[in-house]
Design an enzyme around this catalytic site. Structure first.
Site, short mmCIF file in Angstrom:
data_model
loop_
_atom_site.label_atom_id
_atom_site.label_comp_id
_atom_site.label_asym_id
_atom_site.label_seq_id
_atom_site.Cartn_x
_atom_site.Cartn_y
_atom_site.Cartn_z
N LYS A 48 0.84 -1.21 0.00
CA LYS A 48 0.00 0.00 0.00
C LYS A 48 0.88 1.26 0.00
O LYS A 48 0.59 2.23 -0.69
CB LYS A 48 -0.95 -0.03 1.21
CG LYS A 48 -2.05 -1.05 1.04
CD LYS A 48 -2.74 -1.47 2.31
CE LYS A 48 -3.68 -2.65 2.02
NZ LYS A 48 -4.31 -3.23 3.20
N GLN A 92 -5.24 -1.92 9.31
CA GLN A 92 -4.91 -3.21 8.69
C GLN A 92 -5.53 -4.35 9.51
O GLN A 92 -5.27 -4.48 10.70
CB GLN A 92 -3.39 -3.37 8.58
CG GLN A 92 -2.93 -4.64 7.89
CD GLN A 92 -3.35 -4.69 6.41
OE1 GLN A 92 -3.24 -3.70 5.68
NE2 GLN A 92 -3.87 -5.82 5.98
N ASP A 115 -11.40 2.40 3.84
CA ASP A 115 -11.98 1.14 3.35
C ASP A 115 -13.49 1.05 3.58
O ASP A 115 -14.06 -0.03 3.49
CB ASP A 115 -11.26 -0.07 3.97
CG ASP A 115 -11.24 -1.27 3.02
OD1 ASP A 115 -11.66 -1.11 1.85
OD2 ASP A 115 -10.80 -2.35 3.43
#
Ligand code: NDP
Length: 276
Positions: A48, A92, A115
């Site tokens: 990322k 994460q 997200d």
């Protein structure tokens, strides 16, 4: 049979993000919080960070010890929420077992929720918002569109119902007018459902779980699975045999994985452009 090349499409998405970022005076910044320190999470976060650099965006990693408390984790999120340099925050997953994942996710400001996993943004997705969704789900829809796969009126079967993947892709497919069946571990006679799928999305986390007898001839098969076996990455679909029967299929690796990272860049740019 046609291969749906997620890797190639991901490169194009990142190129498009880069063009938009180039003309921005304030470069978007993605902050990734990693609280596990396991090898897979480290690899994901590194990819990322690399993608941010490719797109001309800034990134920062907040590394927390795996023994971090819920309060400490939430305080770190709050600090990033208040940091005006930070555009988007990614927690994460998975977190260490003693932590409450959804409670921590809900601490992320919806305006920085890279997200789309806060209840606020997830609720918007379920209410019909097609423009902002969890990266993997968003990438799958974009890939289907890229390869001119008709979604409207088709029967889409999704195996796996996590918020991160299955449930969110099912919602997006429904917003695009598919008739959707969402299957999970308690589904009876799974094969009966999958054999009827025009579009089959598999996000279970079991290597080669879907074999050719689960698939209708000519179906479009999207394999989300990432299973690390003896240093090799294997999908949830038995590619060798299913690819002889289906119409289109994503490979693993090189399918959904790179698209997830590219759509994280897209989501970060989206937050920079749309949230004031
Ligand atoms: P989860 O473990 O959160 O969810 C797995 C889902 O599979 C659950 O809904 C579970 O059902 C269902 N399931 C388990 N066993 C069966 C079964 N026998 N029959 C039908 N359904 C079953 O996993 P994720 O959704 O987070 O991830 C799934 C896979 O996708 C993993 O391999 C992961 O590594 C990969 N992944 C890949 C990404 C990418 O970018 N390519 C991104 C994110 C994930 P139930 O709810 O009843 O327990």
């Amino acid at each position: 049979m046609e291969i749906l090349d997620g890797k190639k499409f991901a490169t194009q998405i990142k190129e498009d993000v880069k063009k938009s970022v180039m003309v921005m005076t304030k470069k978007p910044m993605l902050a990734c919080i990693i609280a596990e320190g396991d090898k897979a999470s480290e690899i994901y976060v590194a990819s990322k960070q690399k993608a941010c650099a490719e797109c001309g965006m800034l990134s920062k990693i907040v590394r927390l010890d795996s023994s971090v408390s819920q309060t400490q984790l939430e305080n770190e999120i709050e600090t990033l929420n208040n940091d005006t340099q930070v555009t988007a925050i990614l927690l994460q997953l998975p977190l260490p077992k003693h932590l409450d994942e959804q409670k921590a996710l809900n601490k992320i400001s919806p305006q920085k929720d890279a997200d789309c996993l806060t209840f606020f943004n997830f609720g918007k997705l379920f209410a019909g918002d097609k423009d902002f969704a969890p990266c993997t789900a968003f990438g799958i829809i974009k890939l289907l569109e890229k390869y001119n796969v008709e979604i409207e009126g088709k029967h889409a079967v999704v195996v796996g119902r996590s918020n991160l993947v299955g449930r969110s892709v099912a919602s997006l497919l429904e917003h695009h007018n598919a008739t959707v069946t969402l299957c999970h571990s308690k589904t009876q006679n799974l094969k009966k459902h999958t054999q009827d799928a025009d579009i089959l999305v598999v996000a279970v986390g079991k290597p080669k779980f879907i074999t050719a007898d689960f698939v209708k001839k000519g179906a479009v098969v999207i394999d989300v699975g990432i299973n690390r076996i003896d240093g090799t990455i294997i999908g949830d679909v038995d590619f060798e045999n299913v690819s002889k029967k289906c119409g289109k299929i994503t490979p693993v690796p090189g399918g959904v994985g790179p698209l997830t990272v590219a759509c994280l860049m897209r989501n970060t740019l989206f937050l920079a452009q749309h949230v004031k």
